[in-house]
Design a protein around this motif. Structure first.
Motif, PDB file in Angstrom:
ATOM      1  N   UNK A 159      -2.234  -9.015  -5.373  1.00  0.00           N
ATOM      2  CA  UNK A 159      -3.624  -8.710  -5.053  1.00  0.00           C
ATOM      3  C   UNK A 159      -4.011  -7.389  -5.709  1.00  0.00           C
ATOM      4  N   UNK A 160      -5.163  -7.375  -6.386  1.00  0.00           N
ATOM      5  CA  UNK A 160      -5.733  -6.129  -6.897  1.00  0.00           C
ATOM      6  C   UNK A 160      -6.893  -5.756  -5.993  1.00  0.00           C
ATOM      7  N   UNK A 161      -6.954  -4.491  -5.590  1.00  0.00           N
ATOM      8  CA  UNK A 161      -7.958  -4.005  -4.643  1.00  0.00           C
ATOM      9  C   UNK A 161      -8.686  -2.808  -5.246  1.00  0.00           C
ATOM     10  N   UNK A 162     -10.003  -2.907  -5.318  1.00  0.00           N
ATOM     11  CA  UNK A 162     -10.847  -1.765  -5.690  1.00  0.00           C
ATOM     12  C   UNK A 162     -11.657  -1.379  -4.459  1.00  0.00           C
ATOM     13  N   UNK A 213       2.016  -8.666  -2.559  1.00  0.00           N
ATOM     14  CA  UNK A 213       2.078  -7.261  -2.962  1.00  0.00           C
ATOM     15  C   UNK A 213       0.671  -6.892  -3.402  1.00  0.00           C
ATOM     16  N   UNK A 214       0.168  -5.749  -2.937  1.00  0.00           N
ATOM     17  CA  UNK A 214      -1.197  -5.343  -3.258  1.00  0.00           C
ATOM     18  C   UNK A 214      -1.208  -4.005  -3.972  1.00  0.00           C
ATOM     19  N   UNK A 215      -2.037  -3.934  -4.999  1.00  0.00           N
ATOM     20  CA  UNK A 215      -2.143  -2.748  -5.837  1.00  0.00           C
ATOM     21  C   UNK A 215      -3.583  -2.238  -5.788  1.00  0.00           C
ATOM     22  N   UNK A 216      -3.738  -0.958  -5.497  1.00  0.00           N
ATOM     23  CA  UNK A 216      -5.051  -0.315  -5.521  1.00  0.00           C
ATOM     24  C   UNK A 216      -5.361   0.080  -6.963  1.00  0.00           C
ATOM     25  N   UNK A 217      -6.569  -0.261  -7.410  1.00  0.00           N
ATOM     26  CA  UNK A 217      -7.007   0.064  -8.773  1.00  0.00           C
ATOM     27  C   UNK A 217      -8.405   0.682  -8.729  1.00  0.00           C
TER      28      UNK A 217
END
Length: 147
Positions: free
Chosen positions: A74-77, A14-18
């Motif tokens: 996953x955290x994605x910037x 699961x990926x989260x945009x931050x």
């Protein structure tokens, strides 16, 4: 379940945009009481061939990964490179961007099946492909070419 279009029913990520990957990574590590994982700049060297909406892009992004018991978070910037991640942050703000399924050795074949199902390919690299499914599912689907 090999009879699904995806070839599996197991969500592996699961990926989260931050907006700030350092802050999100540090706070989530504090929440879990685990060491802070490394933050990487993906494709900084340009070795991955990335396409967004059919056009080449550098596709650089800052990432961190938490290997949980049942999946990877996953955290994605995003950077300023044109990508689905930047578009997501610009339009929707921070939030869940995608859920991923393993598609080892059949990523593009599975993406083609999803295209026939009505979910078009929006971005891909050497080891991943995103298909647009948010209208139906509220989230993008990712296919990962991994074991």
């Amino acid at each position: 379940m090999e009879n699904t279009i995806l070839g599996t029913t197991l969500i592996c990520q699961v990926a989260v945009i931050v907006r700030d990957v350092e802050k999100a990574t540090r706070r989530f590590a504090e929440l879990l009481g685990v060491p802070v994982p490394n933050i990487i700049m993906a494709n900084e060297d340009g070795s991955d061939t990335v396409s967004y909406m059919g056009q080449p892009t550098k596709g650089r992004v800052r990432l961190s990964f938490f290997h949980m018991e049942n999946l990877v978070l996953e955290f994605i910037e995003p950077t300023e490179d044109p990508t689905t991640w930047k578009e997501f942050l610009d339009i929707k703000g921070p939030g869940v961007h995608h859920i991923a399924f393993k598609a080892k050795n059949r990523m593009l074949e599975t993406a083609a099946k999803l295209e026939q199902f009505g979910y078009s390919l929006i971005q891909n690299g050497d080891k991943y492909a995103y298909v647009e499914s948010t209208e139906d599912l509220g989230v993008i689907l990712e296919l990962l070419d991994i074991d």
